[in-house]
Design an enzyme around this catalytic site. Structure first.
Site, PDB file in Angstrom:
ATOM      1  N   ASP A 187       0.863  -1.187   0.000  1.00 46.68           N
ATOM      2  CA  ASP A 187       0.000   0.000   0.000  1.00 46.68           C
ATOM      3  C   ASP A 187       0.894   1.230   0.000  1.00 46.68           C
ATOM      4  OD1 ASP A 187      -2.600   1.451   0.394  1.00 46.68           O
ATOM      5  OD2 ASP A 187      -1.581   2.056   2.244  1.00 46.68           O
ATOM      6  N   GLU A 276      -1.874  -1.126  -5.906  1.00 48.71           N
ATOM      7  CA  GLU A 276      -3.098  -0.509  -6.403  1.00 48.71           C
ATOM      8  C   GLU A 276      -2.853   0.124  -7.777  1.00 48.71           C
ATOM      9  OE1 GLU A 276      -5.455   1.207  -2.611  1.00 48.71           O
ATOM     10  OE2 GLU A 276      -3.420   1.953  -2.833  1.00 48.71           O
ATOM     11  N   ASP A 372      -2.681   1.105   7.220  1.00 53.32           N
ATOM     12  CA  ASP A 372      -1.929   0.859   5.989  1.00 53.32           C
ATOM     13  C   ASP A 372      -1.632  -0.624   5.802  1.00 53.32           C
ATOM     14  OD1 ASP A 372      -1.962   3.547   5.502  1.00 53.32           O
ATOM     15  OD2 ASP A 372       0.044   3.928   6.302  1.00 53.32           O
TER      16      ASP A 372
END
Length: 401
Positions: A187, A276, A372
């Site tokens: 992340d 992502e 996170d």
């Protein structure tokens, strides 16, 4: 085969630096003249010659220019041809929809020139220094910080706010091995540049050198205040601009070093990396709006944009991509929606789960974790589901059939 670049700091004499600037200026002029010809005279050329303006045709015209003008002939023809080749590739990328329309090159922004590898020689001087032979310039020393491997393809000399550098583009024979290392979810954030689902050497959080960047930011602001008191066009104004650019270049090096170190450590341990699929350009767009519809919280959005860009998310992804390809690994991009609000334990999605920037507590099952890390686990779960990678396997099976 993989392509790698090796970049070093040059140590030119005053005469050599003058030649560098002459080479860069002539190549920039040739590029801009060729661009103007393609923009303004393509119809006339098509009507008289029966074909469009091309790289080969402009190279023939370059030969005539070199015979007519001494200042063009003083520069290596290879460098000028490489500038024309860059323009031709820029138009190809534009017509393929990959990039925008080619723009003129500017002094202070496009100070570079390139040779072909067959024209270059490199010699080792001692442990720390080597030298490179550049046509019509001669031997130039450079700080040799790491050994080079592979076949030399081309050499680029460029100027940035920290001085002149030389980049050797090399082609390396490489066959990616089968990578059976475990998978990890990552992340990317602002408070923590990287949060990992699996600890790397006992750590789950890594951040760009914030203290160093803070020092550079204070120094940059001081130089900007000095610039505001300078008369535009004066020598002191130009020196202030150079100091600001040098500080910005040092900050970029801090980010680049961090991303190189962390991506190398990740690739050495993991075979599949899930991140992502972020649209960074849209995330860092300005909130100013228009005169008719002005934006809201413009200053806050500008601060957030600076924080995002300071992390170097795009560069981190770029480094991961080519390093994983060389190691036989896989980079998987997942939909970023709800990764920070979803509970990695029970799958419940709720905005109330994210109590603060760092705290995550599921309102359904009570699971607690760092926000996170929870997001990184969700990214790993989404990236390793069979449905995520099934389309690639179907394409392979159709190709095999």
């Amino acid at each position: 085969m993989i392509n790698r670049g090796f970049r070093y700091r040059l140590d030119p004499t005053d005469e050599q630096e003058l030649m560098f600037r002459k080479f860069a200026g002539v190549c920039r002029t040739v590029y801009n003249a060729a661009l103007y010809q393609r923009e303004a005279f393509w119809k006339q050329h098509l009507r008289t010659e029966g074909k469009h303006v091309s790289y080969a045709g402009q190279c023939l015209e370059l030969t005539d220019l070199r015979a007519e003008f001494d200042w063009i002939r003083e520069v290596s023809a290879t460098c000028e041809q490489q500038a024309l080749r860059d323009l031709d590739k820029a138009f190809q990328r534009f017509f393929d929809g990959i990039s925008g329309y080619p723009t003129p090159r500017r002094k202070g922004e496009n100070d570079s020139f390139r040779f072909q590898g067959r024209d270059i020689e490199v010699e080792k001087l001692n442990r720390n220094w080597s030298r490179v032979w550049l046509p019509k310039i001669g031997w130039v020393r450079f700080r040799d910080t790491r050994p080079m491997i592979g076949k030399l393809k081309n050499v680029t000399v460029s100027l940035d706010p920290l001085g002149w550098h030389v980049s050797f583009a090399r082609e390396i024979e490489h066959e990616a091995p089968a990578n059976i290392a475990p998978a990890v979810g990552i992340d990317r954030g602002v408070a923590n540049s990287i949060a990992m689902s699996s600890p790397l050497e006992g750590e789950q959080f890594f951040s760009v050198g914030k203290e160093r960047l803070a020092v550079l930011d204070r120094r940059r602001r001081k130089h900007q205040r000095d610039l505001s008191r300078r008369r535009r066009g004066s020598k002191r104004c130009g020196n202030a601009r150079k100091r600001i650019a040098a500080v910005a270049a040092k900050g970029a090096r801090v980010r680049e070093h961090f991303n190189h170190v962390q991506t190398t450590r990740i690739v050495r341990r993991f075979g599949t990396v899930c991140i992502e699929d972020l649209n960074i350009a849209s995330m860092t767009a300005s909130a100013k709006g228009t005169v008719e519809e002005p934006g809201k919280n413009v200053a806050q959005k500008a601060g957030l944009n600076r924080s995002i860009l300071e992390q170097g998310w795009g560069q981190f992804e770029e480094f991961l991509t080519y390093k994983l390809a060389a190691s036989g690994g896989v980079l998987v991009k997942v939909d970023p929606r709800n990764t920070s609000r979803k509970c990695s334990n029970c799958g419940h999605i709720d905005a109330r789960n994210r109590e603060s920037q760092a705290s995550f507590r599921c309102v359904e099952c009570g699971h607690e974790a760092h926000a996170d890390v929870n997001a990184a686990i969700n990214i790993l779960q989404a990236g390793t589901r069979p449905s995520v990678r099934a389309p690639a396997r179907r394409r392979e099976s159709r190709k095999a059939a």
